[in-house]
Motif scaffolding. Structure first.
Motif, short mmCIF file in Angstrom:
data_model
loop_
_atom_site.label_atom_id
_atom_site.label_comp_id
_atom_site.label_asym_id
_atom_site.label_seq_id
_atom_site.Cartn_x
_atom_site.Cartn_y
_atom_site.Cartn_z
N VAL A 109 0.83 -1.21 0.00
CA VAL A 109 0.00 0.00 0.00
C VAL A 109 0.87 1.26 0.00
CG1 VAL A 109 -1.67 1.35 1.33
CG2 VAL A 109 -1.98 -1.12 1.09
N LEU A 110 1.89 1.28 0.86
CA LEU A 110 2.77 2.45 0.93
C LEU A 110 3.52 2.65 -0.38
CD1 LEU A 110 4.25 2.08 4.54
CD2 LEU A 110 2.59 3.77 3.75
N LEU A 111 3.93 1.55 -0.99
CA LEU A 111 4.66 1.64 -2.26
C LEU A 111 3.77 2.21 -3.36
CD1 LEU A 111 7.55 0.96 -2.96
CD2 LEU A 111 6.79 -1.24 -3.85
N ILE A 112 2.50 1.81 -3.38
CA ILE A 112 1.56 2.35 -4.37
C ILE A 112 1.36 3.84 -4.14
CG2 ILE A 112 -0.85 2.31 -5.12
CD1 ILE A 112 -0.82 -0.72 -4.55
N LEU A 113 1.24 4.26 -2.86
CA LEU A 113 1.05 5.68 -2.54
C LEU A 113 2.27 6.50 -2.97
CD1 LEU A 113 -0.63 5.46 1.00
CD2 LEU A 113 -1.71 6.10 -1.16
N ILE A 114 3.47 5.97 -2.72
CA ILE A 114 4.70 6.67 -3.12
C ILE A 114 4.74 6.81 -4.64
CG2 ILE A 114 7.21 6.47 -3.26
CD1 ILE A 114 7.21 5.25 -0.52
N PHE A 115 4.36 5.75 -5.34
CA PHE A 115 4.36 5.77 -6.79
C PHE A 115 3.43 6.87 -7.32
CE2 PHE A 115 2.98 4.15 -10.99
CZ PHE A 115 4.22 4.01 -11.59
N ILE A 116 2.25 7.00 -6.70
CA ILE A 116 1.29 8.05 -7.10
C ILE A 116 1.86 9.44 -6.82
CG2 ILE A 116 -0.98 9.04 -6.61
CD1 ILE A 116 -1.95 6.19 -6.03
N VAL A 117 2.49 9.60 -5.64
CA VAL A 117 3.09 10.89 -5.28
C VAL A 117 4.20 11.26 -6.26
CG1 VAL A 117 4.48 12.08 -3.53
CG2 VAL A 117 2.47 10.77 -2.84
N GLU A 118 5.01 10.28 -6.66
CA GLU A 118 6.11 10.54 -7.60
C GLU A 118 5.57 10.99 -8.96
OE1 GLU A 118 9.56 7.54 -5.90
OE2 GLU A 118 8.31 6.95 -7.59
#
Length: 232
Positions: free
Chosen positions: A88-97
């Motif tokens: 979940v955190l990795l997906i959120l970071i990907f969206i933020v990037e």
């Protein structure tokens, strides 16, 4: 079982992935610190577009290290909650990037203007010890003089000693092409930033590919753990 062997392979691949992911986070922190100390650390830049970029890199690097911890522990202990949190955190970071990349593209033309305005403002207050040190550091590091060119320091017809090709006391009083750097700092630093943006973009692309791979590993491992297969 073949499935058990496959899940075991995914487990170790995810652990290796998170180690590389952790290294990428360290790389972002280092790049952010270098940019912050090289440019923003020497001038008072008020534009969010210019001053925020290195800070964002540092923050993202720290978050990546935090997320990599969840991934490593989750994979090693085969903990469903930790692996899920990691995904979940990795997906959120990907969206933020992605959002940061779009913002960077939108504001890219404002960075030069913000830096030039800040440099000129710092030049006006050169007589204060802090501003003098900041300007001198930039001129010595980038082998430049003034904002657009060395004549920005006129009048009087002299420049700071930091403009000299060989810095000696009062060398700035001898304004000749052989003695001082004549190209302005803004264009040189802007070129330096553009060259480094290419490097940062390459690193970011590599990290994005790693993230997609990590999300895939996490989802496969989550499915294996939830199904009750032995993955040790």
């Amino acid at each position: 079982m073949a499935v058990e062997g496959g899940m075991k392979c995914v487990k170790y691949l995810m652990f290796i992935f998170n180690f590389l992911f952790w290294i990428s986070g360290i790389a972002l922190i280092v790049v952010g610190i270098l940019v912050q100390t090289k440019v923003n650390g020497t001038l008072h830049i008020t534009s969010v577009a210019a001053s925020g970029a290195p800070i964002v890199l540092i923050v993202v690097g720290v978050i990546i290290n935090f997320v990599a911890f969840f991934g490593c522990c989750g994979a090693w202990k085969e903990n469903y909650c930790m692996v899920t949190t990691f995904a979940v955190l990795l997906i959120l970071i990907f969206i933020v990037e992605i959002a940061a990349a779009i913002s960077g593209y939108v504001f890219k033309d404002k960075i030069r203007g913000a830096f030039e305005s800040s440099f000129n403002e710092t030049m006006k207050n050169y007589n204060t010890s802090k501003n003098a040190k900041n300007i001198d550091n930039l001129q010595e590091q980038f082998h430049c003089c003034g904002s657009a060119r060395y004549t920005d320091w006129f009048p009087p017809n002299e420049v700071p000693d930091s403009c000299c090709k060989v810095v000696t006391p009062h060398c700035g009083k001898n304004v000749t092409a052989a003695n001082i750097y004549q190209e302005g700092c803004v264009s040189l630093i802007n070129t330096w930033l553009q060259n480094n943006i290419v490097i940062v973009a390459g690193v970011a692309l590599g990290i994005a590919l790693f993230q997609i791979l990590g999300i895939t590993f996490a989802c496969v491992l989550m499915k294996g753990i939830r199904s009750g297969y032995e993955v040790m």
